[in-house]
Design a protein around this motif. Structure first.
Motif, PDB file in Angstrom:
ATOM      1  N   ALA A   1      71.426  34.830  14.097  1.00 36.92           N
ATOM      2  CA  ALA A   1      71.264  33.386  13.925  1.00 36.92           C
ATOM      3  C   ALA A   1      70.346  33.146  12.736  1.00 36.92           C
ATOM      4  N   LEU A   2      70.829  32.386  11.767  1.00 40.17           N
ATOM      5  CA  LEU A   2      70.067  32.109  10.546  1.00 40.17           C
ATOM      6  C   LEU A   2      69.922  30.608  10.349  1.00 40.17           C
ATOM      7  N   SER A   3      68.782  30.218   9.803  1.00 42.52           N
ATOM      8  CA  SER A   3      68.523  28.823   9.452  1.00 42.52           C
ATOM      9  C   SER A   3      68.620  28.693   7.943  1.00 42.52           C
ATOM     10  N   GLU A   4      69.468  27.791   7.487  1.00 38.44           N
ATOM     11  CA  GLU A   4      69.728  27.656   6.054  1.00 38.44           C
ATOM     12  C   GLU A   4      68.456  27.433   5.232  1.00 38.44           C
ATOM     13  N   ASN A   5      67.569  26.598   5.717  1.00 33.06           N
ATOM     14  CA  ASN A   5      66.362  26.251   4.971  1.00 33.06           C
ATOM     15  C   ASN A   5      65.146  27.060   5.395  1.00 33.06           C
ATOM     16  N   ASP A   6      65.378  28.296   5.811  1.00 36.80           N
ATOM     17  CA  ASP A   6      64.281  29.163   6.228  1.00 36.80           C
ATOM     18  C   ASP A   6      63.334  29.379   5.056  1.00 36.80           C
TER      19      ASP A   6
ATOM     20  N   CYS B   1      65.365  34.691   3.138  1.00 40.30           N
ATOM     21  CA  CYS B   1      66.395  34.099   2.280  1.00 40.30           C
ATOM     22  C   CYS B   1      67.712  34.136   3.055  1.00 40.30           C
ATOM     23  N   ALA B   2      68.006  33.045   3.739  1.00 42.10           N
ATOM     24  CA  ALA B   2      69.146  32.995   4.656  1.00 42.10           C
ATOM     25  C   ALA B   2      70.474  33.210   3.940  1.00 42.10           C
ATOM     26  N   SER B   3      70.610  32.737   2.716  1.00 43.66           N
ATOM     27  CA  SER B   3      71.885  32.904   2.004  1.00 43.66           C
ATOM     28  C   SER B   3      72.158  34.388   1.731  1.00 43.66           C
ATOM     29  N   LYS B   4      71.130  35.150   1.390  1.00 47.44           N
ATOM     30  CA  LYS B   4      71.316  36.600   1.177  1.00 47.44           C
ATOM     31  C   LYS B   4      71.584  37.310   2.499  1.00 47.44           C
ATOM     32  N   ALA B   5      70.869  36.928   3.540  1.00 48.41           N
ATOM     33  CA  ALA B   5      71.100  37.534   4.858  1.00 48.41           C
ATOM     34  C   ALA B   5      72.509  37.221   5.332  1.00 48.41           C
ATOM     35  N   LYS B   6      72.969  36.009   5.084  1.00 49.44           N
ATOM     36  CA  LYS B   6      74.325  35.602   5.473  1.00 49.44           C
ATOM     37  C   LYS B   6      75.364  36.466   4.754  1.00 49.44           C
ATOM     38  N   ARG B   7      75.177  36.681   3.451  1.00 54.36           N
ATOM     39  CA  ARG B   7      76.106  37.532   2.699  1.00 54.36           C
ATOM     40  C   ARG B   7      76.126  38.954   3.255  1.00 54.36           C
TER      41      ARG B   7
ATOM     42  N   LEU C   1      77.922  35.691  13.635  1.00 54.58           N
ATOM     43  CA  LEU C   1      76.940  35.007  12.807  1.00 54.58           C
ATOM     44  C   LEU C   1      76.913  33.530  13.165  1.00 54.58           C
ATOM     45  N   LYS C   2      75.718  33.020  13.397  1.00 53.59           N
ATOM     46  CA  LYS C   2      75.485  31.578  13.555  1.00 53.59           C
ATOM     47  C   LYS C   2      74.620  31.162  12.374  1.00 53.59           C
ATOM     48  N   TYR C   3      75.146  30.285  11.552  1.00 56.24           N
ATOM     49  CA  TYR C   3      74.425  29.826  10.364  1.00 56.24           C
ATOM     50  C   TYR C   3      74.215  28.325  10.511  1.00 56.24           C
ATOM     51  N   TYR C   4      72.972  27.949  10.730  1.00 60.65           N
ATOM     52  CA  TYR C   4      72.644  26.547  10.975  1.00 60.65           C
ATOM     53  C   TYR C   4      72.222  25.886   9.669  1.00 60.65           C
ATOM     54  N   GLU C   5      73.032  24.945   9.224  1.00 58.05           N
ATOM     55  CA  GLU C   5      72.752  24.244   7.969  1.00 58.05           C
ATOM     56  C   GLU C   5      71.702  23.165   8.177  1.00 58.05           C
TER      57      GLU C   5
ATOM     58  N   VAL D   1      68.568  23.393   8.578  1.00 55.80           N
ATOM     59  CA  VAL D   1      67.611  23.734   9.624  1.00 55.80           C
ATOM     60  C   VAL D   1      66.575  24.665   9.019  1.00 55.80           C
ATOM     61  N   SER D   2      65.302  24.465   9.378  1.00 50.70           N
ATOM     62  CA  SER D   2      64.217  25.268   8.830  1.00 50.70           C
ATOM     63  C   SER D   2      63.914  26.474   9.711  1.00 50.70           C
ATOM     64  N   HIS D   3      62.979  27.302   9.258  1.00 47.89           N
ATOM     65  CA  HIS D   3      62.610  28.531   9.953  1.00 47.89           C
ATOM     66  C   HIS D   3      62.224  28.270  11.411  1.00 47.89           C
ATOM     67  N   GLY D   4      62.858  29.002  12.300  1.00 48.14           N
ATOM     68  CA  GLY D   4      62.510  28.930  13.709  1.00 48.14           C
ATOM     69  C   GLY D   4      63.085  27.745  14.470  1.00 48.14           C
ATOM     70  N   HIS D   5      63.654  26.783  13.780  1.00 44.36           N
ATOM     71  CA  HIS D   5      64.160  25.607  14.497  1.00 44.36           C
ATOM     72  C   HIS D   5      65.383  25.924  15.355  1.00 44.36           C
ATOM     73  N   CYS D   6      66.128  26.965  14.986  1.00 48.32           N
ATOM     74  CA  CYS D   6      67.270  27.312  15.841  1.00 48.32           C
ATOM     75  C   CYS D   6      66.790  27.904  17.156  1.00 48.32           C
ATOM     76  N   CYS D   7      65.528  28.295  17.230  1.00 50.55           N
ATOM     77  CA  CYS D   7      64.951  28.791  18.483  1.00 50.55           C
ATOM     78  C   CYS D   7      64.099  27.731  19.175  1.00 50.55           C
ATOM     79  N   ALA D   8      63.699  26.703  18.438  1.00 45.57           N
ATOM     80  CA  ALA D   8      62.795  25.699  18.995  1.00 45.57           C
ATOM     81  C   ALA D   8      63.498  24.416  19.412  1.00 45.57           C
ATOM     82  N   ASP D   9      64.741  24.276  19.077  1.00 43.10           N
ATOM     83  CA  ASP D   9      65.469  23.041  19.380  1.00 43.10           C
ATOM     84  C   ASP D   9      66.512  23.320  20.470  1.00 43.10           C
TER      85      ASP D   9
END
Length: 152
Positions: free
Chosen positions: A77-82, A86-92, A111-115, A117-125
């Motif tokens: 799970a990656l947050s785009e605005n981490d 660097c979420a874009s590199k991790a996504k690739r 892969l879950k890519y949350y656009e 969304v900032s660091h940790g928000h995919c775990c905090a929301d």
């Protein structure tokens, strides 16, 4: 531990959300005494590294046997605005390994890519919790089905 925004991975932005996220990390993670103590003294950085190639190549050489199929399910799970990763590199990187798996007719990496969304928000929301939970439960069902097929 000193938090320094890496401008190479994250170019400067005027976004208020990004600025707020950076300030929270700067104020809390890099200056708060007890967090500093924990990060410097009790966090084993060398144990916090996990490479997809180490996980995805755990099957044995005999790929034809159903008993030897890789039954590890992975969710990234990656947050785009981490602001740390660097979420874009991790996504690739994840997409590269997904392509490698498709060539082998395997599908145990999701892969879950949350656009926006900032660091940790995919775990905090809680909205994202439900999505992550649903994916993990689906992975669990797939593992159980594989197990049941092998034992019959």
């Amino acid at each position: 531990f000193i938090y320094k925004r890496n401008e190479t991975h994250h170019p400067p932005t005027t976004s208020l959300i990004r600025y707020y996220s950076d300030m929270v990390i700067q104020c809390l993670a890099s200056s708060e005494l007890f967090i500093q103590h924990y990060i410097r003294r009790h966090f084993s950085w060398y144990n916090s590294e996990l490479w997809l190639e180490d996980i995805l190549t755990t099957t044995t050489d005999d790929q034809s046997s159903s008993e030897n199929q890789n039954t590890i399910q992975i969710l990234v799970a990656l947050s785009e605005n981490d602001t740390i990763v660097c979420a874009s590199k991790a996504k690739r990187e994840v997409q590269y390994w997904q392509q490698q798996q498709q060539r082998k007719n395997e599908n145990n990496l999701q892969l879950k890519y949350y656009e926006n969304v900032s660091h940790g928000h995919c775990c905090a929301d809680p909205r994202y919790w439900k999505d992550i939970y649903a994916t993990m439960m689906q992975q669990e069902k797939e593992l159980l089905l594989q197990h049941n097929r092998r034992t019959k």
